[in-house]
Design an enzyme around this catalytic site. Structure first.
Site, PDB file in Angstrom:
ATOM      1  CB  SER A  11      -0.944  -0.030   1.143  1.00  0.00           C
ATOM      2  OG  SER A  11      -1.699   1.279   1.484  1.00  0.00           O
ATOM      3  CG  HIS A  36      -4.148  -1.519  -1.525  1.00  0.00           C
ATOM      4  ND1 HIS A  36      -5.163  -2.137  -1.874  1.00  0.00           N
ATOM      5  CD2 HIS A  36      -4.602  -0.743  -0.659  1.00  0.00           C
ATOM      6  CE1 HIS A  36      -5.901  -1.950  -1.136  1.00  0.00           C
ATOM      7  NE2 HIS A  36      -5.889  -0.938  -0.314  1.00  0.00           N
ATOM      8  CG  ASP A  38      -5.244   2.592   1.090  1.00  0.00           C
ATOM      9  OD1 ASP A  38      -6.115   1.913   0.761  1.00  0.00           O
ATOM     10  OD2 ASP A  38      -3.913   2.092   1.341  1.00  0.00           O
ATOM     11  CG  MET A  40      -8.158   7.633   2.644  1.00  0.00           C
ATOM     12  SD  MET A  40      -7.189   7.546   4.254  1.00  0.00           S
ATOM     13  CE  MET A  40      -6.463   5.928   4.353  1.00  0.00           C
ATOM     14  CG  HIS A  70      -9.237   0.538  -0.406  1.00  0.00           C
ATOM     15  ND1 HIS A  70      -8.671   0.557   0.790  1.00  0.00           N
ATOM     16  CD2 HIS A  70     -10.815   0.458  -0.143  1.00  0.00           C
ATOM     17  CE1 HIS A  70      -9.886   0.104   1.845  1.00  0.00           C
ATOM     18  NE2 HIS A  70     -10.963   0.189   1.236  1.00  0.00           N
ATOM     19  CG  MET A  72     -11.359   3.363   2.308  1.00  0.00           C
ATOM     20  SD  MET A  72      -9.782   3.443   3.121  1.00  0.00           S
ATOM     21  CE  MET A  72      -8.515   3.698   2.030  1.00  0.00           C
ATOM     22  CG  MET A 141     -11.943  -2.290   4.978  1.00  0.00           C
ATOM     23  SD  MET A 141     -10.375  -1.994   4.257  1.00  0.00           S
ATOM     24  CE  MET A 141      -9.363  -1.149   5.621  1.00  0.00           C
ATOM     25  CG  ASP A 179      -6.398  -2.525   3.027  1.00  0.00           C
ATOM     26  OD1 ASP A 179      -5.256  -2.240   3.613  1.00  0.00           O
ATOM     27  OD2 ASP A 179      -7.072  -1.929   2.400  1.00  0.00           O
TER      28      ASP A 179
HETATM   29  C1  DX5 Z   1      -6.250   1.659   5.607  1.00  0.00           C
HETATM   30  C2  DX5 Z   1      -5.903   1.504   4.196  1.00  0.00           C
HETATM   31  C3  DX5 Z   1      -4.889   0.402   4.195  1.00  0.00           C
HETATM   32  C4  DX5 Z   1      -3.663   0.531   4.982  1.00  0.00           C
HETATM   33  C5  DX5 Z   1      -2.828  -0.363   5.152  1.00  0.00           C
HETATM   34  O1  DX5 Z   1      -7.609   2.681   5.691  1.00  0.00           O
HETATM   35  O2  DX5 Z   1      -7.107   0.996   3.456  1.00  0.00           O
HETATM   36  O3  DX5 Z   1      -4.756   0.117   2.931  1.00  0.00           O
HETATM   37  O4  DX5 Z   1      -2.936   1.613   4.062  1.00  0.00           O
HETATM   38  O5  DX5 Z   1      -1.745  -0.189   6.048  1.00  0.00           O
HETATM   39  P1  DX5 Z   1      -1.025  -1.099   7.049  1.00  0.00           P
HETATM   40  O6  DX5 Z   1      -0.446  -2.104   6.265  1.00  0.00           O
HETATM   41  O7  DX5 Z   1      -0.027  -0.101   7.531  1.00  0.00           O
HETATM   42  O8  DX5 Z   1      -1.956  -1.294   8.268  1.00  0.00           O
HETATM   43 ZN    ZN Z   2      -6.672  -0.010   1.459  1.00  0.00          ZN
END
Ligand code: DX5
Ligand code: ZN
Length: 228
Positions: A11, A36, A38, A40, A70, A72, A141, A179
């Site tokens: 990620s 990956h 993320d 947000m 992903h 969010m 998750m 994840d």
């Molecule tokens: C959390 C994200 C994850 C995050 C995982 O909201 O969706 O993808 O980056 O991070 P680690 O591996 O540090 O828990």
């Molecule tokens: Zn993620």
């Protein structure tokens, strides 16, 4: 149906953004399978990360990578197109977001992209199971979304097992992703429960030698299953 291959997805959230180019190459050249990303929006989760422009940049830096995006975000239906146009190969939306989830998944697939559905730790997996025939990936998750570096929630494994059972019983072609909080200790638990896509941010990016770390994670993830 043959077991699905194990996929390791670093990620980018945990990368050093001051050296993004180098960090992305380090992840892609590490022997990992996907990247990956993320996204947000500060509404669906209490944090803001980056948007479609950065996805486009990453696509340029790593044209060969499989980009696992992903979302969010509160309104995934409004932004799905632009993330696919920017280079997403897999686009995952949350069941808990404000949208007609059937329509959003259909839109993603109609654009030739793989469609993923994510559920938060407190969401019942039974709410996602009927949608499985419509998706390519289910993301359970294993932390509350929003931040990297949180502890793996072992109680989510029950949902992973239920999803894997459903996928097997209905002979579906669906990847099962976890994840949040994945490392050499937790990956094996997730894979034993039935996950085949392991997202790891903090754990992989803090390593000096990511190639070695990915290889280690891969063998740790499969050793319990291999031992029966
Ligand atoms: C959390 C994200 C994850 C995050 C995982 O909201 O969706 O993808 O980056 O991070 P680690 O591996 O540090 O828990
Ligand atoms: Zn993620």
């Amino acid at each position: 149906m043959a077991p699905r291959p194990l996929i390791i997805a670093p990620s980018i959230l945990a990368a050093d953004f001051a050296n993004l180019d180098r960090e992305v190459r380090r992840a892609v050249d590490s022997g990992a399978d996907w990247l990956h990303l993320d996204i947000m929006d500060g509404h669906f989760v209490p944090n803001i990360s980056f948007g479609a422009d950065l996805v486009r940049t990453l696509r340029r830096i790593a044209p060969e990578a499989t980009l696992d995006v992903h979302l969010m975000i509160e309104q995934p239906d409004r932004y799905a197109r632009s993330f696919i146009d920017s280079g997403a190969d897999v686009l995952t939306v949350h069941l808990e977001a404000h949208h007609n989830v059937h329509k959003t998944l259909e839109l993603i697939r109609d654009m030739g992209c793989r469609a993923g559905l994510a559920i938060n730790p407190l969401t019942m997996v039974e709410n996602a199971l009927p949608l499985l025939p419509q998706i390519d990936l289910l993301l359970c998750m294993t932390v509350n979304p929003g931040f990297g570096g949180q502890a793996f929630m072992v109680e989510v494994l029950e949902k992973v097992r239920a999803a894997r059972r459903y996928i097997r019983e209905h002979a579906l072609n669906v990847d099962l992703e976890v994840d949040g909080g994945l490392n050499n200790d937790t990956a094996g638990l997730a894979v034993t429960a039935g996950a085949n896509v392991i997202v790891a941010g903090t754990f992989l990016f803090k390593q000096k030698n990511m190639r070695e770390a990915v290889a280690n994670l891969r063998s740790k993830a499969t050793e319990i299953t291999a031992a029966g």
